[in-house]
Design an enzyme around this catalytic site. Structure first.
Site, PDB file in Angstrom:
ATOM      1  N   ASN A   1     -10.104  -0.482  -0.804  1.00  0.00           N
ATOM      2  CA  ASN A   1      -8.736  -0.439  -0.750  1.00  0.00           C
ATOM      3  C   ASN A   1      -8.145  -0.998  -1.728  1.00  0.00           C
ATOM      4  OD1 ASN A   1      -6.266  -0.557  -0.144  1.00  0.00           O
ATOM      5  ND2 ASN A   1      -6.370  -1.221   2.032  1.00  0.00           N
TER       6      ASN A   1
ATOM      7  N   CYS B   1       0.669  -1.267   0.060  1.00  0.00           N
ATOM      8  CA  CYS B   1       0.118   0.019   0.133  1.00  0.00           C
ATOM      9  C   CYS B   1       0.981   1.401   0.036  1.00  0.00           C
ATOM     10  CB  CYS B   1      -0.971   0.050   1.171  1.00  0.00           C
ATOM     11  SG  CYS B   1      -2.217  -1.569   1.262  1.00  0.00           S
TER      12      CYS B   1
ATOM     13  N   HIS C   1      -4.030   7.374   1.872  1.00  0.00           N
ATOM     14  CA  HIS C   1      -4.297   5.782   1.384  1.00  0.00           C
ATOM     15  C   HIS C   1      -5.670   5.627   1.683  1.00  0.00           C
ATOM     16  CE1 HIS C   1      -4.285   1.691   0.514  1.00  0.00           C
ATOM     17  NE2 HIS C   1      -3.982   1.225   1.677  1.00  0.00           N
TER      18      HIS C   1
END
Ligand SMILES: CC(C)(COP(=O)(O)OP(=O)(O)OC[C@H]1O[C@@H](n2cnc3c(N)ncnc32)[C@H](O)[C@@H]1OP(=O)(O)O)[C@@H](O)C(=O)NCCC(=O)NCCS
Length: 329
Positions: free
Chosen positions: A284, A114, A254
């Site tokens: 996500n 990520c 994020h």
């Protein structure tokens, strides 16, 4: 001499196929209400069976190049940030270089889950700032649905597929969104978010497949707490030498979980309106989430509304890795 560097163009690509909370209700014991309350996510996207990460990356890159007014032959380097490459090797970036016709570029992948895109921009910016290259393409892309366990309600509700890309050039060529600085950190924890099999430690076998080791596994509570703590610190740290939190015009974090964004915002005592979020639509998308969110924030006029202010992009995830980069809008 350092050459000022800017983000000259931003692109995104989301596959058409949607996985809604109602779809997930049919696969695992969960509910729309339970998912929304835990995460703020309503749906996510899934790549078509014949699409690989390089295909998503290529589409996002075409949009970014057009947005920047930069031709593929001007790119010196293509960095693909991903945890779900087309295959272990060659790098996914090699396919993207070929698809785009970047005839003067090399390409390689950056593996930091990520945090990948935030690390990738910092890496690419170095080549522009030193004058080594005139233009660098940095892509965040994931096909996470390929490695999700759709019997595990604590992970399958969270993640989706997508791609985002930026073109870095000199600020002289593309004024605005000037790169100021960045940071990369690590708090090593192998197990918190991991795909155990498929590498040199545990090659994929019939046993690993049966044990579910080829799927993404995660310690949800632990990563939640890590994210909230890290997120707030990163935002504070990013602006410390540039006038502090008052100078912030927008934070593009994020996109992990709406509750995490809200908790960080509370910790920082900042208005929620400062934090861009599209997690409800895409879930996500790991390395792709920040550039997708940047493009949508830009399209919604969120950067234009804060000209001259600071924009903080930050990310955290498997590793555990974390980092930020700061732009002057
Ligand atoms: C995974 C996550 C959504 C779980 O939510 P939570 O409120 O923390 O839930 P907990 O893990 O404390 O579990 C509480 C209960 O909710 C249940 N639960 C978890 N997900 C559920 C879901 N989708 N639907 C219904 N129940 C769920 C758990 O099974 C547990 O039930 P139990 O008490 O009967 O065992 C949350 O921890 C999270 O988002 N963590 C961050 C993970 C992340 O984003 N990682 C990516 C890093 S880049």
């Amino acid at each position: 001499m350092t050459i000022p560097c800017s983000i000259a163009g931003i692109g995104k690509y989301l596959p058409d196929d949607r996985i809604t909370n109602a779809d997930l209700e049919k696969m695992v014991e969960t509910s729309d209400e339970g998912i929304v309350q835990r995460t703020g996510i309503s749906e996510r996207r899934r790549a078509a069976p014949d699409q690989a990460s390089s295909d998503l990356a290529t589409e996002a890159s075409r949009m970014a190049l057009e947005d920047a007014g930069v031709g593929p032959e001007e790119i010196g380097l293509v960095i693909v940030c991903t945890a779900t490459p087309d295959q272990a090797f060659p790098a996914t970036a090699v396919q993207v270089v070929e698809n785009l016709g970047c005839s003067n570029a090399s390409g390689w992948d950056l593996s930091a889950a990520c945090s990948g895109f935030v690390f990738g921009v910092q890496t690419g910016a170095q080549f522009v700032r030193t004058g080594t290259m005139g233009a660098v393409l940095v892509i965040g892309v994931e096909c996470l649905t390929r490695i999700l366990d759709y019997t595990d309600r604590t992970t399958c509700i969270l993640f989706g597929d997508g791609a985002g890309a930026v073109v870095l050039t000199s600020t002289e060529r593309s004024p605005g969104l000037e790169y100021l600085h960045g940071f990369m950190g690590a708090a090593p924890d192998r197990e918190a978010i991991i795909r155990r099999a498929g590498g040199s430690r545990l090659p994929t076998t019939a046993e690993t497949i049966a044990a579910g080791d080829d799927f993404l596994r995660m310690e949800g509570r632990k990563t939640f707490k890590f994210a909230v703590r890290t997120f707030a610190n990163l935002v504070e740290q990013s602006v410390a030498e540039y006038g502090g939190l008052n100078e912030l015009g927008i934070v593009v974090p994020h996109q992990m979980n709406q509750r995490i964004i809200e908790a960080a915002c509370e910790r920082l005592d900042l208005p929620i309106g400062l934090f861009y979020s599209n997690v409800a639509k895409y879930g996500n998308t790991s390395a792709a989430s920040v550039p997708i969110a940047m493009r949508e924030a830009r399209d919604e006029g969120r950067f234009d509304a804060v000209k001259g202010k600071l924009a903080c992009m930050c990310a955290f995830g498997s590793g555990l890795g974390f980092g930020h980069f700061l732009l002057r809008v």
